[in-house]
Design a protein around this motif. Structure first.
Motif, mmCIF file in Angstrom:
data_model
loop_
_atom_site.group_PDB
_atom_site.id
_atom_site.type_symbol
_atom_site.label_atom_id
_atom_site.label_comp_id
_atom_site.label_asym_id
_atom_site.label_seq_id
_atom_site.Cartn_x
_atom_site.Cartn_y
_atom_site.Cartn_z
ATOM 1 N N TYR A 1 9.559 1.622 -8.368
ATOM 2 C CA TYR A 1 8.707 1.328 -7.223
ATOM 3 C C TYR A 1 7.579 0.174 -7.705
ATOM 4 C CZ TYR A 1 10.030 4.633 -3.861
ATOM 5 O OH TYR A 1 10.458 5.670 -2.758
ATOM 6 N N ILE A 2 7.311 0.342 -9.110
ATOM 7 C CA ILE A 2 6.425 -0.572 -9.627
ATOM 8 C C ILE A 2 6.783 -1.672 -9.819
ATOM 9 C CG2 ILE A 2 5.497 -1.250 -12.123
ATOM 10 C CD1 ILE A 2 4.949 1.843 -12.434
ATOM 11 N N LYS A 3 8.208 -2.223 -10.070
ATOM 12 C CA LYS A 3 8.618 -3.399 -9.748
ATOM 13 C C LYS A 3 8.868 -4.041 -8.517
ATOM 14 C CE LYS A 3 12.041 -2.849 -13.674
ATOM 15 N NZ LYS A 3 13.398 -2.864 -14.137
ATOM 16 N N GLU A 4 8.943 -3.315 -7.559
ATOM 17 C CA GLU A 4 8.919 -3.618 -5.993
ATOM 18 C C GLU A 4 7.739 -4.224 -5.721
ATOM 19 O OE1 GLU A 4 10.959 -0.896 -3.403
ATOM 20 O OE2 GLU A 4 12.832 -1.030 -4.494
ATOM 21 N N ASN A 5 6.723 -3.312 -6.187
ATOM 22 C CA ASN A 5 5.260 -3.515 -5.742
ATOM 23 C C ASN A 5 4.941 -4.920 -6.419
ATOM 24 O OD1 ASN A 5 2.826 -2.740 -4.462
ATOM 25 N ND2 ASN A 5 2.076 -2.330 -6.491
ATOM 26 N N ASP B 1 0.942 4.039 -2.945
ATOM 27 C CA ASP B 1 0.795 5.558 -2.693
ATOM 28 C C ASP B 1 1.907 6.250 -3.106
ATOM 29 O OD1 ASP B 1 -1.526 4.876 -1.337
ATOM 30 O OD2 ASP B 1 -0.614 5.122 0.708
ATOM 31 N N GLN B 2 3.165 5.782 -3.190
ATOM 32 C CA GLN B 2 4.205 6.603 -3.665
ATOM 33 C C GLN B 2 4.301 6.587 -5.094
ATOM 34 O OE1 GLN B 2 7.445 4.136 -1.632
ATOM 35 N NE2 GLN B 2 7.583 5.629 0.056
ATOM 36 N N ILE B 3 3.921 5.416 -5.829
ATOM 37 C CA ILE B 3 3.923 5.348 -7.400
ATOM 38 C C ILE B 3 2.841 6.490 -7.628
ATOM 39 C CG2 ILE B 3 2.808 3.872 -9.300
ATOM 40 C CD1 ILE B 3 4.215 1.586 -7.718
ATOM 41 N N LYS C 1 0.869 -1.210 0.061
ATOM 42 C CA LYS C 1 -0.035 -0.097 -0.005
ATOM 43 C C LYS C 1 0.907 1.285 -0.060
ATOM 44 C CE LYS C 1 -3.943 2.338 0.615
ATOM 45 N NZ LYS C 1 -3.407 3.536 0.248
ATOM 46 N N VAL C 2 2.027 1.161 0.742
ATOM 47 C CA VAL C 2 2.913 2.466 0.720
ATOM 48 C C VAL C 2 3.420 2.494 -0.508
ATOM 49 C CG1 VAL C 2 5.213 3.350 1.761
ATOM 50 C CG2 VAL C 2 3.455 2.113 3.131
#
Length: 199
Positions: A144-148, A88-90, A84-85
């Motif tokens: 961030y997309i990859k990590e998510n 939100d950052q993305i 979720k964090v």
């Protein structure tokens, strides 16, 4: 309601249950192996003592699976929070990127209208700076997309493990019941006044 006849340690039992016959046979076979294994290791034990030890072993297995299942559930919840964090950052970075691109377009429009070479150079510098910011924002967003995506995959795996744990707990609960049936049968053999069929 299915009724099957099974043998546990050479003793015949009539089992009744809503589960499929194949499953009831599987449970009985597991209990039979547990009891026989305990009796092989200690031939002096009575059948009722072997049944109690088998019930303890199955209960131990069940509690360990439950504990593991609870830990996996907690890990899954933590991953949800982290995901979720990242989401939100993305979203924040996407908004920032859109705003920066809009500014860039404004500068380009102004450049077309600008005639002064000094002003033109200044605006070119601003455009280069904005384009660099856009590049950094895009790279950060991709990261961030990859990590998510990775977290979503891990979360799915944990959900699968939690579901598997639940099935193991149900299986162990059935096995524990069968051990209790075995003990009841032993007691009934010692007391001929009790009914022969196990319900």
């Amino acid at each position: 309601m299915n009724v099957v006849t099974v043998f546990i340690n050479g003793i015949e039992y009539n089992l009744k249950g809503d589960e499929q016959e194949e499953y009831l046979h599987k449970v009985a076979s597991y209990v039979d192996k547990k009891v026989k294994n305990i009796l092989e290791n200690n031939s002096k034990l009575s059948t009722s003592s072997a049944a109690i030890l088998s019930a303890l072993n199955v209960a131990d297995d069940m509690l360990k699976v439950q504990e593991s299942n609870e830990q996996l559930s907690k890990q899954a919840e933590e991953l949800k929070k982290v995901a979720k964090v990242y989401e939100d950052q993305i979203n924040s970075l996407k908004k920032q990127l859109k705003y920066t691109e809009e500014l860039n377009e404004e500068f380009k429009e102004k450049l077309k209208k600008a005639g002064d070479s000094k002003e033109l150079k200044e605006k070119n510098k601003n455009i280069e700076k904005l384009e660099e910011e856009i590049k950094i924002i895009k790279e950060t967003t991709q990261k961030y997309i990859k990590e998510n995506t990775k977290l979503i995959g891990e979360n799915k795996e944990l959900k699968f493990q939690v579901q598997s744990g639940k099935y193991k707990i149900i299986d162990l609960q059935h096995k524990l019941i069968e051990n209790q049936i075995n003990l009841a049968k032993e007691k009934k053999q010692k007391n001929p006044l009790l009914n022969k069929d196990i319900r």
